[in-house]
Scaffold this motif. Structure first.
Motif, PDB file in Angstrom:
ATOM      1  N   GLU A   1       0.825  -1.210   0.000  1.00  0.00           N
ATOM      2  CA  GLU A   1       0.000   0.000   0.000  1.00  0.00           C
ATOM      3  C   GLU A   1       0.866   1.270   0.000  1.00  0.00           C
ATOM      4  O   GLU A   1       0.527   2.264  -0.640  1.00  0.00           O
ATOM      5  CB  GLU A   1      -0.935  -0.008   1.202  1.00  0.00           C
ATOM      6  CG  GLU A   1      -1.964  -1.123   1.194  1.00  0.00           C
ATOM      7  CD  GLU A   1      -2.952  -0.991   0.048  1.00  0.00           C
ATOM      8  OE1 GLU A   1      -3.637   0.038  -0.030  1.00  0.00           O
ATOM      9  OE2 GLU A   1      -3.017  -1.925  -0.781  1.00  0.00           O
TER      10      GLU A   1
ATOM     11  N   ASN B   1      -1.096   4.126   1.591  1.00  0.00           N
ATOM     12  CA  ASN B   1      -0.951   4.092   3.052  1.00  0.00           C
ATOM     13  C   ASN B   1      -0.675   5.469   3.624  1.00  0.00           C
ATOM     14  O   ASN B   1       0.178   6.217   3.136  1.00  0.00           O
ATOM     15  CB  ASN B   1       0.186   3.146   3.439  1.00  0.00           C
ATOM     16  CG  ASN B   1       0.395   3.123   4.937  1.00  0.00           C
ATOM     17  OD1 ASN B   1      -0.557   2.965   5.703  1.00  0.00           O
ATOM     18  ND2 ASN B   1       1.633   3.299   5.367  1.00  0.00           N
TER      19      ASN B   1
ATOM     20  N   SER C   1      -5.745   5.494   4.892  1.00  0.00           N
ATOM     21  CA  SER C   1      -5.522   5.172   3.489  1.00  0.00           C
ATOM     22  C   SER C   1      -6.220   6.198   2.607  1.00  0.00           C
ATOM     23  O   SER C   1      -7.163   6.872   3.040  1.00  0.00           O
ATOM     24  CB  SER C   1      -6.066   3.764   3.192  1.00  0.00           C
ATOM     25  OG  SER C   1      -6.064   3.490   1.822  1.00  0.00           O
TER      26      SER C   1
END
Length: 455
Positions: free
Chosen positions: A150, A156, A261
Protein backbone atom coordinates in the motif's frame (compact mmCIF):
# COMPACT_ATOMS: atom_id res chain seq x y z
CA UNK A 1 -7.20 -54.10 -10.05
CA UNK A 2 -4.41 -52.35 -8.15
CA UNK A 3 -6.11 -48.94 -8.36
CA UNK A 4 -9.46 -50.26 -7.19
CA UNK A 5 -7.73 -52.16 -4.40
CA UNK A 6 -6.18 -48.88 -3.23
CA UNK A 7 -9.57 -47.17 -3.24
CA UNK A 8 -11.10 -50.04 -1.27
CA UNK A 9 -8.23 -49.91 1.18
CA UNK A 10 -8.89 -46.24 1.80
CA UNK A 11 -12.44 -47.03 2.86
CA UNK A 12 -11.05 -49.58 5.31
CA UNK A 13 -9.74 -46.72 7.44
CA UNK A 14 -11.76 -45.88 10.57
CA UNK A 15 -14.51 -43.30 10.07
CA UNK A 16 -12.63 -40.59 11.99
CA UNK A 17 -9.60 -41.01 9.69
CA UNK A 18 -11.79 -40.72 6.60
CA UNK A 19 -13.41 -37.55 7.94
CA UNK A 20 -10.04 -36.02 8.80
CA UNK A 21 -8.62 -36.94 5.40
CA UNK A 22 -11.65 -35.52 3.61
CA UNK A 23 -11.30 -32.20 5.46
CA UNK A 24 -7.62 -31.91 4.52
CA UNK A 25 -8.28 -32.94 0.94
CA UNK A 26 -11.05 -30.39 0.55
CA UNK A 27 -8.97 -27.56 2.01
CA UNK A 28 -6.17 -28.23 -0.46
CA UNK A 29 -8.64 -28.63 -3.32
CA UNK A 30 -10.04 -25.19 -2.57
CA UNK A 31 -6.54 -23.74 -2.35
CA UNK A 32 -5.51 -25.24 -5.69
CA UNK A 33 -8.73 -24.02 -7.30
CA UNK A 34 -8.18 -20.51 -5.96
CA UNK A 35 -4.57 -20.60 -7.15
CA UNK A 36 -5.65 -21.70 -10.62
CA UNK A 37 -8.11 -18.81 -10.82
CA UNK A 38 -5.53 -16.33 -9.50
CA UNK A 39 -2.99 -17.43 -12.11
CA UNK A 40 -5.55 -16.86 -14.86
CA UNK A 41 -6.11 -13.33 -13.60
CA UNK A 42 -2.38 -12.76 -13.11
CA UNK A 43 -1.85 -13.66 -16.77
CA UNK A 44 -4.28 -10.88 -17.62
CA UNK A 45 -2.26 -8.41 -15.52
CA UNK A 46 0.97 -9.43 -17.25
CA UNK A 47 -0.21 -9.52 -20.84
CA UNK A 48 -2.64 -6.58 -20.93
CA UNK A 49 -0.05 -3.79 -21.03
CA UNK A 50 -1.99 -1.27 -23.10
CA UNK A 51 -5.36 0.38 -22.59
CA UNK A 52 -8.01 -1.66 -24.45
CA UNK A 53 -9.62 0.25 -27.35
CA UNK A 54 -13.00 0.39 -25.60
CA UNK A 55 -11.38 2.21 -22.65
CA UNK A 56 -9.17 4.67 -24.52
CA UNK A 57 -11.66 7.49 -24.13
CA UNK A 58 -12.06 7.08 -20.37
CA UNK A 59 -8.66 5.91 -19.05
CA UNK A 60 -5.18 7.29 -19.68
CA UNK A 61 -2.20 4.97 -20.13
CA UNK A 62 -0.46 6.21 -16.97
CA UNK A 63 -3.38 5.31 -14.70
CA UNK A 64 -3.80 2.00 -16.50
CA UNK A 65 -0.15 1.08 -15.92
CA UNK A 66 -0.31 2.11 -12.24
CA UNK A 67 -3.36 -0.06 -11.67
CA UNK A 68 -1.75 -2.99 -13.51
CA UNK A 69 1.39 -2.89 -11.35
CA UNK A 70 -0.65 -2.45 -8.17
CA UNK A 71 -2.78 -5.49 -8.93
CA UNK A 72 0.31 -7.53 -9.84
CA UNK A 73 1.83 -6.78 -6.43
CA UNK A 74 -1.43 -7.65 -4.69
CA UNK A 75 -1.63 -10.88 -6.67
CA UNK A 76 1.87 -11.92 -5.59
CA UNK A 77 1.07 -11.12 -1.97
CA UNK A 78 -2.17 -13.12 -2.12
CA UNK A 79 -0.33 -16.14 -3.51
CA UNK A 80 2.23 -16.30 -0.70
CA UNK A 81 -0.19 -15.43 2.09
CA UNK A 82 -2.65 -18.02 0.79
CA UNK A 83 0.05 -20.68 0.62
CA UNK A 84 1.14 -19.88 4.16
CA UNK A 85 -2.45 -20.08 5.39
CA UNK A 86 -3.18 -23.51 3.95
CA UNK A 87 0.19 -24.93 5.07
CA UNK A 88 -0.29 -23.52 8.57
CA UNK A 89 -3.81 -24.99 8.80
CA UNK A 90 -2.54 -28.36 7.60
CA UNK A 91 0.22 -28.48 10.21
CA UNK A 92 -2.21 -27.45 12.96
CA UNK A 93 -4.53 -30.31 12.04
CA UNK A 94 -1.82 -32.92 11.44
CA UNK A 95 0.04 -32.22 14.68
CA UNK A 96 -3.04 -31.86 16.88
CA UNK A 97 -2.88 -28.12 17.40
CA UNK A 98 -6.55 -27.82 18.37
CA UNK A 99 -6.60 -30.50 21.12
CA UNK A 100 -3.23 -29.20 22.37
CA UNK A 101 -4.61 -25.68 22.71
CA UNK A 102 -7.68 -27.04 24.49
CA UNK A 103 -5.50 -28.91 26.98
CA UNK A 104 -3.32 -25.82 27.44
CA UNK A 105 -6.38 -23.72 28.22
CA UNK A 106 -7.42 -26.40 30.71
CA UNK A 107 -4.07 -26.10 32.46
CA UNK A 108 -4.49 -22.34 32.74
CA UNK A 109 -7.95 -22.83 34.21
CA UNK A 110 -6.69 -25.51 36.61
CA UNK A 111 -3.96 -23.23 37.91
CA UNK A 112 -6.65 -20.63 38.62
CA UNK A 113 -8.83 -23.13 40.52
CA UNK A 114 -11.30 -23.96 37.71
CA UNK A 115 -11.67 -27.68 37.07
CA UNK A 116 -12.99 -29.53 34.00
CA UNK A 117 -16.57 -28.84 35.09
CA UNK A 118 -16.03 -25.17 34.19
CA UNK A 119 -16.19 -25.86 30.47
CA UNK A 120 -17.37 -22.38 29.50
CA UNK A 121 -14.45 -20.76 31.35
CA UNK A 122 -12.03 -23.09 29.57
CA UNK A 123 -13.73 -22.30 26.25
CA UNK A 124 -13.17 -18.58 26.76
CA UNK A 125 -9.49 -19.15 27.54
CA UNK A 126 -9.26 -21.29 24.39
CA UNK A 127 -10.83 -18.51 22.32
CA UNK A 128 -8.50 -15.91 23.79
CA UNK A 129 -5.40 -18.02 23.07
CA UNK A 130 -6.60 -18.93 19.57
CA UNK A 131 -7.36 -15.35 18.57
CA UNK A 132 -4.08 -14.17 20.10
CA UNK A 133 -2.18 -16.76 18.06
CA UNK A 134 -4.06 -15.75 14.92
CA UNK A 135 -3.34 -12.07 15.52
CA UNK A 136 0.39 -12.65 16.09
CA UNK A 137 0.90 -14.92 13.07
CA UNK A 138 -1.12 -12.61 10.85
CA UNK A 139 0.67 -9.45 11.99
CA UNK A 140 3.74 -9.75 9.70
CA UNK A 141 1.50 -10.22 6.68
CA UNK A 142 -0.61 -7.21 7.64
CA UNK A 143 2.49 -5.06 8.19
CA UNK A 144 3.93 -6.06 4.82
CA UNK A 145 0.66 -5.38 3.02
CA UNK A 146 0.28 -1.94 4.64
CA UNK A 147 3.85 -0.65 4.70
CA UNK A 148 5.20 -2.26 1.54
CA UNK A 149 2.42 -2.77 -0.99
CA UNK A 150 0.00 0.00 0.00
CA UNK A 151 2.90 2.37 0.76
CA UNK A 152 4.57 1.65 -2.59
CA UNK A 153 1.43 2.56 -4.51
CA UNK A 154 0.62 5.70 -2.54
CA UNK A 155 -2.34 4.51 -0.46
CA UNK A 156 -0.95 4.09 3.05
CA UNK A 157 -1.19 7.07 5.43
CA UNK A 158 -0.39 5.23 8.67
CA UNK A 159 2.73 5.36 10.78
CA UNK A 160 3.99 2.15 12.35
CA UNK A 161 3.14 3.50 15.82
CA UNK A 162 -0.43 4.30 14.78
CA UNK A 163 -0.75 0.90 13.10
CA UNK A 164 0.39 -1.02 16.20
CA UNK A 165 -1.83 0.98 18.57
CA UNK A 166 -4.77 0.44 16.23
CA UNK A 167 -4.07 -3.29 16.00
CA UNK A 168 -3.91 -3.67 19.79
CA UNK A 169 -7.09 -1.65 20.21
CA UNK A 170 -8.92 -3.81 17.64
CA UNK A 171 -7.83 -6.96 19.44
CA UNK A 172 -9.06 -5.68 22.81
CA UNK A 173 -12.41 -4.50 21.43
CA UNK A 174 -12.85 -7.82 19.63
CA UNK A 175 -12.31 -9.74 22.86
CA UNK A 176 -14.75 -7.47 24.70
CA UNK A 177 -17.43 -8.51 22.22
CA UNK A 178 -16.38 -12.07 21.38
CA UNK A 179 -15.92 -13.48 24.87
CA UNK A 180 -19.22 -12.35 26.47
CA UNK A 181 -21.24 -13.29 23.37
CA UNK A 182 -19.54 -16.69 23.14
CA UNK A 183 -20.10 -17.43 26.84
CA UNK A 184 -23.81 -16.65 26.55
CA UNK A 185 -24.15 -18.72 23.37
CA UNK A 186 -22.44 -21.71 25.00
CA UNK A 187 -24.63 -21.34 28.08
CA UNK A 188 -27.79 -21.27 25.94
CA UNK A 189 -26.68 -24.41 24.11
CA UNK A 190 -25.96 -26.12 27.43
CA UNK A 191 -29.34 -25.39 29.04
CA UNK A 192 -31.49 -25.27 25.90
CA UNK A 193 -32.52 -28.91 25.88
CA UNK A 194 -33.71 -30.56 22.67
CA UNK A 195 -34.61 -27.23 21.08
CA UNK A 196 -31.43 -25.36 21.96
CA UNK A 197 -30.80 -24.62 18.28
CA UNK A 198 -33.88 -22.39 18.18
CA UNK A 199 -32.78 -20.41 21.21
CA UNK A 200 -29.20 -20.19 19.92
CA UNK A 201 -30.44 -18.94 16.56
CA UNK A 202 -32.65 -16.31 18.19
CA UNK A 203 -29.76 -15.20 20.38
CA UNK A 204 -27.39 -14.73 17.42
CA UNK A 205 -30.14 -12.85 15.60
CA UNK A 206 -30.59 -10.43 18.51
CA UNK A 207 -26.82 -9.97 18.86
CA UNK A 208 -26.44 -9.16 15.16
CA UNK A 209 -29.23 -6.57 15.33
CA UNK A 210 -27.70 -4.98 18.43
CA UNK A 211 -24.24 -4.82 16.85
CA UNK A 212 -25.64 -3.28 13.68
CA UNK A 213 -27.41 -0.67 15.80
CA UNK A 214 -24.48 0.32 17.98
CA UNK A 215 -21.56 -0.21 15.61
CA UNK A 216 -21.23 3.23 14.04
CA UNK A 217 -22.27 5.10 17.19
CA UNK A 218 -20.21 3.27 19.83
CA UNK A 219 -17.71 0.84 18.24
CA UNK A 220 -16.42 2.46 15.04
CA UNK A 221 -15.74 5.84 16.77
CA UNK A 222 -13.20 4.03 18.95
CA UNK A 223 -11.02 3.81 15.84
CA UNK A 224 -12.09 6.68 13.58
CA UNK A 225 -13.59 10.12 13.93
CA UNK A 226 -17.18 10.37 12.69
CA UNK A 227 -18.53 13.83 11.87
CA UNK A 228 -22.05 14.73 10.68
CA UNK A 229 -21.97 15.83 7.05
CA UNK A 230 -22.18 19.66 7.19
CA UNK A 231 -25.22 21.44 5.87
CA UNK A 232 -24.86 22.25 2.21
CA UNK A 233 -25.79 21.27 -1.29
CA UNK A 234 -24.36 17.76 -1.08
CA UNK A 235 -26.26 16.85 2.08
CA UNK A 236 -29.42 18.37 0.69
CA UNK A 237 -29.15 16.35 -2.52
CA UNK A 238 -28.61 13.11 -0.59
CA UNK A 239 -31.60 13.77 1.66
CA UNK A 240 -33.82 14.71 -1.28
CA UNK A 241 -32.82 11.55 -3.14
CA UNK A 242 -33.40 9.39 -0.05
CA UNK A 243 -36.85 10.86 0.38
CA UNK A 244 -37.71 10.39 -3.29
CA UNK A 245 -37.03 6.64 -3.11
CA UNK A 246 -38.47 6.16 0.41
CA UNK A 247 -35.07 5.35 1.87
CA UNK A 248 -35.44 5.82 5.68
CA UNK A 249 -32.34 7.98 6.09
CA UNK A 250 -31.80 9.47 9.55
CA UNK A 251 -28.17 10.67 9.51
CA UNK A 252 -25.23 11.16 7.14
CA UNK A 253 -21.69 10.92 8.53
CA UNK A 254 -18.22 11.56 7.19
CA UNK A 255 -15.56 9.20 8.57
CA UNK A 256 -11.92 10.17 8.76
CA UNK A 257 -10.64 7.33 6.60
CA UNK A 258 -7.81 9.44 5.20
CA UNK A 259 -5.67 8.91 8.30
CA UNK A 260 -5.29 5.27 7.25
CA UNK A 261 -5.52 5.17 3.49
CA UNK A 262 -6.41 7.17 0.41
CA UNK A 263 -8.82 4.44 -0.72
CA UNK A 264 -12.40 5.69 -0.92
CA UNK A 265 -15.54 3.96 0.21
CA UNK A 266 -19.06 4.45 1.56
CA UNK A 267 -21.66 2.29 3.26
CA UNK A 268 -24.97 2.40 5.05
CA UNK A 269 -26.06 0.56 8.13
CA UNK A 270 -29.10 0.11 10.32
CA UNK A 271 -32.36 -1.72 9.89
CA UNK A 272 -36.08 -1.11 9.55
CA UNK A 273 -36.78 2.65 9.54
CA UNK A 274 -33.41 3.74 10.87
CA UNK A 275 -30.74 3.86 8.14
CA UNK A 276 -27.57 5.93 8.20
CA UNK A 277 -25.02 6.64 5.49
CA UNK A 278 -21.29 6.87 6.13
CA UNK A 279 -19.00 8.52 3.56
CA UNK A 280 -15.23 8.30 3.68
CA UNK A 281 -13.62 11.74 3.60
CA UNK A 282 -11.41 10.48 0.76
CA UNK A 283 -14.55 9.97 -1.29
CA UNK A 284 -15.35 13.67 -1.14
CA UNK A 285 -11.78 14.67 -2.05
CA UNK A 286 -11.99 18.34 -1.14
CA UNK A 287 -13.78 17.76 2.16
CA UNK A 288 -11.75 16.13 4.92
CA UNK A 289 -12.02 16.25 8.67
CA UNK A 290 -8.25 16.66 8.73
CA UNK A 291 -8.30 19.47 6.18
CA UNK A 292 -11.13 21.15 8.06
CA UNK A 293 -9.15 21.05 11.31
CA UNK A 294 -6.11 22.50 9.57
CA UNK A 295 -8.22 25.26 8.04
CA UNK A 296 -9.64 26.16 11.44
CA UNK A 297 -6.16 26.24 12.97
CA UNK A 298 -4.90 28.56 10.24
CA UNK A 299 -7.91 30.85 10.47
CA UNK A 300 -9.23 29.95 7.02
CA UNK A 301 -12.99 29.73 6.81
CA UNK A 302 -13.97 26.20 5.72
CA UNK A 303 -16.42 26.09 2.87
CA UNK A 304 -19.77 24.34 3.14
CA UNK A 305 -19.56 20.85 1.77
CA UNK A 306 -21.03 20.68 -1.69
CA UNK A 307 -19.98 24.20 -2.67
CA UNK A 308 -17.71 23.93 -5.68
CA UNK A 309 -17.86 20.16 -5.87
CA UNK A 310 -17.68 18.75 -9.37
CA UNK A 311 -20.45 16.57 -10.77
CA UNK A 312 -18.10 13.58 -10.47
CA UNK A 313 -17.66 14.09 -6.72
CA UNK A 314 -21.37 14.33 -6.06
CA UNK A 315 -22.03 11.39 -8.35
CA UNK A 316 -19.46 9.31 -6.51
CA UNK A 317 -21.30 9.90 -3.28
CA UNK A 318 -24.60 9.01 -4.87
CA UNK A 319 -23.44 5.82 -6.55
CA UNK A 320 -21.54 4.64 -3.47
CA UNK A 321 -24.45 5.31 -1.16
CA UNK A 322 -27.47 4.32 -3.17
CA UNK A 323 -26.20 1.53 -5.38
CA UNK A 324 -25.70 -0.51 -2.22
CA UNK A 325 -28.38 -3.06 -1.46
CA UNK A 326 -29.55 -4.28 1.91
CA UNK A 327 -28.27 -7.84 2.48
CA UNK A 328 -30.87 -10.47 1.79
CA UNK A 329 -31.74 -10.61 5.50
CA UNK A 330 -34.48 -13.21 5.09
CA UNK A 331 -32.11 -15.58 3.32
CA UNK A 332 -29.38 -14.92 5.89
CA UNK A 333 -31.71 -15.73 8.78
CA UNK A 334 -32.97 -18.91 7.12
CA UNK A 335 -29.41 -20.05 6.42
CA UNK A 336 -28.39 -19.33 10.02
CA UNK A 337 -31.34 -21.34 11.32
CA UNK A 338 -30.48 -24.24 8.99
CA UNK A 339 -26.87 -24.27 10.20
CA UNK A 340 -27.88 -24.37 13.86
CA UNK A 341 -30.37 -27.14 13.13
CA UNK A 342 -27.71 -29.24 11.39
CA UNK A 343 -25.33 -28.49 14.24
CA UNK A 344 -27.92 -29.90 16.66
CA UNK A 345 -28.12 -33.05 14.55
CA UNK A 346 -24.33 -33.51 14.32
CA UNK A 347 -23.14 -32.41 17.76
CA UNK A 348 -23.88 -35.84 19.23
CA UNK A 349 -21.63 -37.63 16.72
CA UNK A 350 -18.55 -38.58 18.74
CA UNK A 351 -16.73 -39.63 15.57
CA UNK A 352 -16.51 -35.99 14.52
CA UNK A 353 -14.66 -35.10 17.73
CA UNK A 354 -12.43 -38.17 17.43
CA UNK A 355 -11.47 -37.14 13.90
CA UNK A 356 -9.82 -34.03 15.32
CA UNK A 357 -8.17 -35.62 18.35
CA UNK A 358 -10.91 -35.33 20.97
CA UNK A 359 -11.44 -38.92 22.08
CA UNK A 360 -12.43 -38.52 25.71
CA UNK A 361 -14.29 -35.19 25.74
CA UNK A 362 -16.71 -33.35 23.46
CA UNK A 363 -16.59 -29.63 24.34
CA UNK A 364 -19.42 -27.59 22.86
CA UNK A 365 -17.08 -24.88 21.57
CA UNK A 366 -14.93 -27.46 19.79
CA UNK A 367 -18.09 -28.92 18.30
CA UNK A 368 -19.01 -25.49 16.94
CA UNK A 369 -15.51 -25.11 15.48
CA UNK A 370 -15.43 -28.56 13.88
CA UNK A 371 -18.91 -28.46 12.41
CA UNK A 372 -19.12 -24.83 11.27
CA UNK A 373 -15.54 -24.48 10.03
CA UNK A 374 -14.64 -27.95 8.76
CA UNK A 375 -17.72 -30.11 8.20
CA UNK A 376 -19.69 -27.25 6.64
CA UNK A 377 -16.76 -26.07 4.49
CA UNK A 378 -18.07 -27.53 1.17
CA UNK A 379 -21.48 -26.01 1.86
CA UNK A 380 -19.85 -22.69 2.78
CA UNK A 381 -17.91 -22.58 -0.49
CA UNK A 382 -21.04 -23.20 -2.54
CA UNK A 383 -22.99 -20.68 -0.50
CA UNK A 384 -20.26 -18.08 -0.91
CA UNK A 385 -20.33 -18.47 -4.68
CA UNK A 386 -24.13 -18.22 -4.75
CA UNK A 387 -24.00 -15.02 -2.68
CA UNK A 388 -21.40 -13.59 -5.05
CA UNK A 389 -23.68 -14.27 -8.01
CA UNK A 390 -26.61 -12.78 -6.10
CA UNK A 391 -24.62 -9.68 -5.19
CA UNK A 392 -23.61 -9.12 -8.82
CA UNK A 393 -27.26 -9.33 -9.79
CA UNK A 394 -28.16 -6.76 -7.15
CA UNK A 395 -25.45 -4.42 -8.42
CA UNK A 396 -26.82 -4.56 -11.96
CA UNK A 397 -30.29 -3.95 -10.57
CA UNK A 398 -28.94 -0.95 -8.66
CA UNK A 399 -27.40 0.44 -11.84
CA UNK A 400 -30.68 -0.07 -13.67
CA UNK A 401 -32.42 1.76 -10.83
CA UNK A 402 -30.00 4.67 -11.28
CA UNK A 403 -30.99 4.78 -14.93
CA UNK A 404 -34.64 5.14 -13.98
CA UNK A 405 -33.69 8.07 -11.75
CA UNK A 406 -32.06 9.76 -14.76
CA UNK A 407 -28.55 9.41 -13.30
CA UNK A 408 -26.95 7.17 -15.92
CA UNK A 409 -24.42 9.81 -17.01
CA UNK A 410 -23.44 10.68 -13.44
CA UNK A 411 -23.13 7.00 -12.55
CA UNK A 412 -21.00 6.36 -15.64
CA UNK A 413 -18.59 9.12 -14.62
CA UNK A 414 -18.60 8.07 -10.97
CA UNK A 415 -17.69 4.46 -11.73
CA UNK A 416 -14.74 5.59 -13.83
CA UNK A 417 -13.62 8.01 -11.13
CA UNK A 418 -13.87 5.41 -8.36
CA UNK A 419 -11.94 2.89 -10.42
CA UNK A 420 -9.20 5.42 -11.06
CA UNK A 421 -8.95 6.58 -7.44
CA UNK A 422 -8.60 3.01 -6.15
CA UNK A 423 -6.38 1.78 -9.03
CA UNK A 424 -8.84 -0.90 -10.00
CA UNK A 425 -7.80 -2.88 -13.07
CA UNK A 426 -10.67 -2.81 -15.58
CA UNK A 427 -9.83 -6.06 -17.41
CA UNK A 428 -10.75 -9.37 -15.80
CA UNK A 429 -10.55 -13.06 -16.60
CA UNK A 430 -14.13 -14.23 -16.92
CA UNK A 431 -13.77 -17.25 -14.64
CA UNK A 432 -11.89 -15.34 -11.93
CA UNK A 433 -14.47 -12.57 -12.12
CA UNK A 434 -17.40 -14.97 -11.91
CA UNK A 435 -16.01 -16.71 -8.84
CA UNK A 436 -14.68 -13.71 -6.91
CA UNK A 437 -16.24 -10.42 -7.93
CA UNK A 438 -19.37 -9.64 -5.93
CA UNK A 439 -19.40 -6.32 -7.83
CA UNK A 440 -19.45 -6.60 -11.64
CA UNK A 441 -16.19 -5.53 -13.36
CA UNK A 442 -16.03 -1.95 -14.60
CA UNK A 443 -16.37 -2.80 -18.28
CA UNK A 444 -19.54 -4.84 -17.73
CA UNK A 445 -21.18 -2.02 -15.77
CA UNK A 446 -20.16 0.62 -18.27
CA UNK A 447 -21.49 -1.43 -21.18
CA UNK A 448 -24.83 -1.79 -19.38
CA UNK A 449 -24.97 2.00 -18.94
CA UNK A 450 -23.58 2.97 -22.34
CA UNK A 451 -26.82 3.01 -24.26
CA UNK A 452 -28.53 5.19 -21.65
CA UNK A 453 -25.54 7.48 -21.44
CA UNK A 454 -25.87 8.29 -25.13
CA UNK A 455 -29.54 9.25 -24.72
Amino acid sequence: MGMWASVDAMWDFPAEKRIFGAVLLFSWTVYLWETFLAQRQRRIYKTTTHVPPELEQIMDSDTFEKSRLYQLDKSTFSFWSGLYSVVESTFILLFGGIPYLWKLSGRFCGSAGFGPEYEIIQSLVFLLLATLYSALTGLPWSIYNTFVIEEKHGFNHQTLEFFMKDTIKKFIVTQCILLPVSSLLLYIIKIGGDYFFIYAWLFTLVVSLVLVTIYADYIAPLFDKFTPLPEGKLKQEIEVMAKSIDFPLTKVYVVEGSKRSSHSNAYFYGFFKNKRIVLFDTLLEEYSVLNKDKQEESGVEPRNDGEGDSEEIRAKVKVSSFSLRDPDSVFTRINSFLCFFLFAVLIGQRVLFAAFGFYDTQPTLIGLLIIFQFIFSPYNEVLSFCLTVLSRRFEFQADAFAKKLGMAKDLYSALIKLNKDNLGFPVSDWLFSTWHYSHPPLLERLQALKATKRD
